[in-house]
Every structure is written in structure tokens, then in C-alpha cells.
Design a protein around this motif. Structure first.
Motif, short mmCIF file in Angstrom:
data_model
loop_
_atom_site.label_atom_id
_atom_site.label_comp_id
_atom_site.label_asym_id
_atom_site.label_seq_id
_atom_site.Cartn_x
_atom_site.Cartn_y
_atom_site.Cartn_z
N ASP A 127 0.81 -1.22 0.00
CA ASP A 127 0.00 0.00 0.00
C ASP A 127 0.84 1.26 0.00
O ASP A 127 0.32 2.36 0.14
CB ASP A 127 -0.92 0.02 1.23
N GLU A 128 2.14 1.13 -0.14
CA GLU A 128 3.03 2.28 -0.13
C GLU A 128 3.79 2.36 -1.44
O GLU A 128 3.94 1.38 -2.15
CB GLU A 128 4.02 2.19 1.03
N GLU A 167 7.53 3.65 -2.58
CA GLU A 167 8.85 4.08 -2.15
C GLU A 167 9.43 5.00 -3.22
O GLU A 167 9.49 4.64 -4.39
CB GLU A 167 9.78 2.89 -1.95
N ALA A 191 -2.50 10.92 -0.33
CA ALA A 191 -2.00 9.86 0.55
C ALA A 191 -2.41 10.14 1.98
O ALA A 191 -2.78 11.25 2.35
CB ALA A 191 -0.48 9.76 0.45
N ASP A 214 -0.24 9.44 4.54
CA ASP A 214 0.95 9.90 5.23
C ASP A 214 2.17 9.77 4.32
O ASP A 214 2.17 8.95 3.39
CB ASP A 214 1.18 9.10 6.51
N VAL A 215 3.17 10.55 4.60
CA VAL A 215 4.46 10.47 3.92
C VAL A 215 5.53 10.35 4.99
O VAL A 215 5.60 11.19 5.88
CB VAL A 215 4.72 11.71 3.03
N HIS A 216 6.33 9.30 4.92
CA HIS A 216 7.44 9.11 5.85
C HIS A 216 8.73 9.45 5.12
O HIS A 216 8.93 9.05 3.97
CB HIS A 216 7.49 7.67 6.37
N SER A 221 8.42 7.41 1.77
CA SER A 221 7.47 6.31 1.73
C SER A 221 6.07 6.92 1.75
O SER A 221 5.63 7.42 2.78
CB SER A 221 7.69 5.38 2.92
N VAL A 222 5.41 6.91 0.60
CA VAL A 222 4.09 7.53 0.45
C VAL A 222 3.05 6.45 0.69
O VAL A 222 2.91 5.51 -0.09
CB VAL A 222 3.93 8.14 -0.96
N CYS A 223 2.31 6.57 1.79
CA CYS A 223 1.30 5.59 2.17
C CYS A 223 0.00 5.93 1.45
O CYS A 223 -0.68 6.90 1.79
CB CYS A 223 1.09 5.59 3.68
N THR A 224 -0.34 5.13 0.46
CA THR A 224 -1.53 5.38 -0.35
C THR A 224 -2.71 4.49 0.05
O THR A 224 -3.66 4.37 -0.71
CB THR A 224 -1.23 5.17 -1.84
#
Length: 185
Positions: free
Chosen positions: A119-120, A122, A149, A151-153, A167-170
Motif C-alpha cells: 500500500d506504499e 517508495e 495519501a 501519510d508520507v514518511h 514512503s508515500v502511504c496510499t
């Protein structure tokens, strides 16, 4: 404001009023590589197929390939994930420009590579001098909103200071009917 905070405040103000520069032609071609490749390869492949087997058999082959891709779960997931990666690249570039993640003269970070991971997505980003981990970390919420998204880590590269991993959590947010908590899934 103390005397030591003035240079940072002036640099931040200069960054806010700076016009974001357009990428050079080679970088623009690299940004649109998937779309340009599709525009060149698909018509050529269709023309070659029609010339080789004729229009009726070409239609049968195209129908068979489309049906096969539609019913093959792995191929469908691969295509969906690659399309999602391309969309995240374009949305991140727009997010960098709008969130002012740029140098004082307007240069944006360059997205080197993206790869889907569940689900992310990179993303590996090359930062020009003047943009770094801290600047991207400060603008995480704006970048997440730009990428649609949750969140973005942001992670530092283990060897290079000018390379940053995102790391874009989609994953879609869904709400359980029984509970009032938000669940990723």
C-alpha cells in the motif's frame, strides 16, 4: 526574533517569494518517460500487429490479451501499482513546487525512482544543495495531501546526504461501522 534567527527568516521569506524554475528539457523528458514511451511503443506495436496478421486476427489477439490481463490477478496488480507510482511521481513534483521544497533560486528536488511496496510507494529523491531531509520532513503533511495519501514518511539515505527516501502511504482510510476508529486497509 533574536539575531541568530534573522538569516533563517530571511532565507525562508526569499524561498516563499522565489519563482519555481521549470526543469531543463532532459529532466522534463525524464519526468514524462512513461507517457512518451507509451505514445511511441503502443502505436508502433499496433501498426506492426495489423501489418503482420491483418485486421481481424489483430482484433482477436488484442481481445485475447486484454481478457488475459483482466483475469490474471498478478498482471492486473502490477499494472495498477505501476500506474499508481507514475501518478505519485507527478503529484510529488507538484507538491514540491507548491510546498516550496526548493532552493533559494527555485530548483526542485529530482525524483530518481519509484517502486510500489504493497500500500506504499517508495520514492528516491535527489536533493540539490539547499534542500535536505529537514525541509522535506517539515512539509510532510502538504506532500501527503498533494499525493492523495494518508501519510508520507521521510528517511535519510544511509550513505548520501543529498538523497532522501520517501514512503508515500496510499492506503485508503475506511471507517468500521461498529467502531469509531479509523482503520487503514
Amino acid at each position: 526574533m533574536s539575531r541568530w534567527q534573522e538569516p533563517q527568516a530571511i532565507a525562508e521569506l526569499a524561498r516563499e517569494v522565489t519563482v519555481v524554475r521549470r526543469p531543463n528539457p532532459f529532466t522534463a523528458l525524464y519526468h514524462w518517460r512513461y507517457e512518451i514511451g507509451a505514445l511511441l511503443v503502443v502505436p508502433y506495436a499496433l501498426f506492426t500487429l495489423f501489418q503482420a496478421v491483418g485486421p481481424i486476427w489483430a482484433a482477436v489477439v488484442l481481445f485475447g490479451v486484454a481478457n488475459w490481463l483482466f483475469h490474471w490477478r498478478s498482471a492486473r496488480g502490477f499494472i495498477r501499482d505501476r500506474l499508481r507510482s507514475v501518478v505519485v511521481q507527478h503529484r510529488l513534483r507538484t507538491g514540491f513546487a507548491r510546498a516550496r521544497v526548493c532552493t533559494l533560486d527555485g530548483k526542485l528536488p529530482v525524483i530518481l525512482w519509484t517502486k510500489p511496496r504493497g500500500d506504499e510507494v517508495e520514492v528516491t529523491v535527489f536533493c540539490p544543495a539547499g534542500v535536505g531531509y529537514e525541509r522535506i520532513e517539515q512539509r510532510r503533511a502538504l506532500l501527503a495531501a498533494a499525493c492523495f495519501a494518508t501519510d508520507v514518511h521521510v528517511y535519510r539515505h544511509h550513505k548520501r546526504a543529498n538523497v532522501v527516501h520517501l514512503s508515500v502511504c496510499t492506503a485508503r482510510l475506511r471507517k468500521d461501522e461498529d467502531e469509531d476508529e479509523v482503520v487503514f486497509g
